[in-house]
Design a protein around this motif. Sequence first.
Motif, PDB file in Angstrom:
ATOM      1  N   ALA A 118       0.837  -1.207   0.000  1.00 30.28           N
ATOM      2  CA  ALA A 118       0.000   0.000   0.000  1.00 30.28           C
ATOM      3  C   ALA A 118       0.868   1.251   0.000  1.00 30.28           C
ATOM      4  O   ALA A 118       0.551   2.247  -0.666  1.00 30.28           O
ATOM      5  N   GLN A 119       1.960   1.222   0.740  1.00 37.77           N
ATOM      6  CA  GLN A 119       2.881   2.365   0.767  1.00 37.77           C
ATOM      7  C   GLN A 119       3.532   2.563  -0.605  1.00 37.77           C
ATOM      8  O   GLN A 119       3.706   3.698  -1.058  1.00 37.77           O
ATOM      9  N   LEU A 120       3.892   1.473  -1.252  1.00 31.88           N
ATOM     10  CA  LEU A 120       4.473   1.576  -2.595  1.00 31.88           C
ATOM     11  C   LEU A 120       3.477   2.196  -3.564  1.00 31.88           C
ATOM     12  O   LEU A 120       3.845   3.004  -4.425  1.00 31.88           O
ATOM     13  N   SER A 121       2.218   1.829  -3.410  1.00 32.57           N
ATOM     14  CA  SER A 121       1.180   2.386  -4.273  1.00 32.57           C
ATOM     15  C   SER A 121       1.034   3.886  -4.039  1.00 32.57           C
ATOM     16  O   SER A 121       0.897   4.665  -4.985  1.00 32.57           O
ATOM     17  N   ASP A 122       1.095   4.311  -2.768  1.00 34.94           N
ATOM     18  CA  ASP A 122       1.002   5.747  -2.448  1.00 34.94           C
ATOM     19  C   ASP A 122       2.172   6.521  -3.031  1.00 34.94           C
ATOM     20  O   ASP A 122       2.029   7.700  -3.398  1.00 34.94           O
ATOM     21  N   LEU A 123       3.339   5.880  -3.111  1.00 33.07           N
ATOM     22  CA  LEU A 123       4.533   6.532  -3.659  1.00 33.07           C
ATOM     23  C   LEU A 123       4.613   6.423  -5.186  1.00 33.07           C
ATOM     24  O   LEU A 123       5.597   6.829  -5.792  1.00 33.07           O
ATOM     25  N   LYS A 124       3.552   5.877  -5.778  1.00 30.65           N
ATOM     26  CA  LYS A 124       3.463   5.762  -7.242  1.00 30.65           C
ATOM     27  C   LYS A 124       4.580   4.900  -7.832  1.00 30.65           C
ATOM     28  O   LYS A 124       5.092   5.191  -8.925  1.00 30.65           O
ATOM     29  N   VAL A 125       4.980   3.847  -7.112  1.00 28.77           N
ATOM     30  CA  VAL A 125       5.958   2.906  -7.659  1.00 28.77           C
ATOM     31  C   VAL A 125       5.312   2.176  -8.832  1.00 28.77           C
ATOM     32  O   VAL A 125       4.170   1.709  -8.734  1.00 28.77           O
ATOM     33  N   THR A 126       6.008   2.062  -9.934  1.00 29.98           N
ATOM     34  CA  THR A 126       5.430   1.483 -11.149  1.00 29.98           C
ATOM     35  C   THR A 126       5.214  -0.018 -10.991  1.00 29.98           C
ATOM     36  O   THR A 126       5.807  -0.673 -10.124  1.00 29.98           O
ATOM     37  N   SER A 127       4.367  -0.563 -11.868  1.00 28.18           N
ATOM     38  CA  SER A 127       4.073  -1.994 -11.824  1.00 28.18           C
ATOM     39  C   SER A 127       5.317  -2.832 -12.121  1.00 28.18           C
ATOM     40  O   SER A 127       5.500  -3.907 -11.544  1.00 28.18           O
ATOM     41  N   ASP A 128       6.183  -2.327 -13.006  1.00 29.24           N
ATOM     42  CA  ASP A 128       7.426  -3.055 -13.312  1.00 29.24           C
ATOM     43  C   ASP A 128       8.353  -3.078 -12.101  1.00 29.24           C
ATOM     44  O   ASP A 128       8.974  -4.103 -11.799  1.00 29.24           O
ATOM     45  N   GLU A 129       8.464  -1.937 -11.396  1.00 26.64           N
ATOM     46  CA  GLU A 129       9.290  -1.890 -10.191  1.00 26.64           C
ATOM     47  C   GLU A 129       8.727  -2.817  -9.117  1.00 26.64           C
ATOM     48  O   GLU A 129       9.478  -3.515  -8.436  1.00 26.64           O
ATOM     49  N   ARG A 130       7.414  -2.831  -8.980  1.00 28.48           N
ATOM     50  CA  ARG A 130       6.772  -3.688  -7.981  1.00 28.48           C
ATOM     51  C   ARG A 130       6.996  -5.163  -8.310  1.00 28.48           C
ATOM     52  O   ARG A 130       7.227  -5.988  -7.422  1.00 28.48           O
ATOM     53  N   ALA A 131       6.938  -5.512  -9.596  1.00 22.40           N
ATOM     54  CA  ALA A 131       7.149  -6.910  -9.993  1.00 22.40           C
ATOM     55  C   ALA A 131       8.531  -7.400  -9.572  1.00 22.40           C
ATOM     56  O   ALA A 131       8.687  -8.540  -9.124  1.00 22.40           O
ATOM     57  N   VAL A 132       9.533  -6.521  -9.696  1.00 21.41           N
ATOM     58  CA  VAL A 132      10.892  -6.880  -9.271  1.00 21.41           C
ATOM     59  C   VAL A 132      10.946  -7.045  -7.753  1.00 21.41           C
ATOM     60  O   VAL A 132      11.579  -7.963  -7.239  1.00 21.41           O
ATOM     61  N   ILE A 133      10.249  -6.152  -7.041  1.00 25.23           N
ATOM     62  CA  ILE A 133      10.257  -6.184  -5.585  1.00 25.23           C
ATOM     63  C   ILE A 133       9.637  -7.471  -5.044  1.00 25.23           C
ATOM     64  O   ILE A 133      10.165  -8.099  -4.124  1.00 25.23           O
ATOM     65  N   VAL A 134       8.495  -7.873  -5.602  1.00 26.82           N
ATOM     66  CA  VAL A 134       7.751  -9.013  -5.036  1.00 26.82           C
ATOM     67  C   VAL A 134       8.222 -10.361  -5.569  1.00 26.82           C
ATOM     68  O   VAL A 134       7.770 -11.402  -5.087  1.00 26.82           O
TER      69      VAL A 134
END
Length: 279
Positions: A118-134
Amino acid sequence: MDKLREIFAFVCFAMGICALVLAVFQAWNGKVISAGALGLAFAVCGIVLYLSQIKTLKVWQVEVELRETLDRAEEIIGRVRKLAAISARASYLTIAWGNRMGVPTANERQAVLDDIDAQLSDLKVTSDERAVIVRPWVGMVRADFFFMFTRVVRGFATLKASDLTAKVHANQSQEANAASMAHSDLITPWSKKNDNFKAIERLENKGLSTVISEYMPDKGGWLSDKELAAFEVLKQKIVKLNDDSEKKGGYTKEASDYYDKHFEHEKDMAKELWELSRQ
């Protein structure tokens, strides 16, 4: 307001030029006092025009400084977003590998990661960046389900071996001995083949369904067709839970509930399958 300021500046400029021309003309004709007055008028127009330009320059300077401040703020926000992504990736990686310890529950771990997400979403982290994170966490969820499945298979193998041994002791018949020996001849090479299965490496490059199929004995092996059918039902259930979790980027509520319910109770799952295959 800016338009009026421009008109006023133009009028002052025109009046100043006229005053200068007239001052020169009067001075040429020897009218010194008149020329002096006109020269003074020219000077006043010049000062007024200069002051108006100073104000404009000051406004422009403020705008430049404000733009530079905004650019700096955007740069800082970008750095914060990058640091948040790095921190989140470390959290996902830590919890993913910490998952090997079995505590806390899958539900509890996923709740923490959902808050991070949820915090990543608030910071507007992109879907590609999130995919790498998770990615590490998604891989570990896949591994969780695979190893749960294999523990059920091995529990089932223990139950089947115990059942065959009990029949040998109870009947002392050649048929019971033959069945026990046949089972041993089939399961021994399967066990040896899977001793160095390298599940994690396979799961990094293949889907859960494929890796489970590679792990399972072939048709005609130590599992009967009816037993294979019972395991196929379990496989489809686990693969569905994992696929839904991969789409989310972590355990779904249904998947974490299922995992928490059955983790360390694989022997009970094996017993259920054993009874089901006997019907």
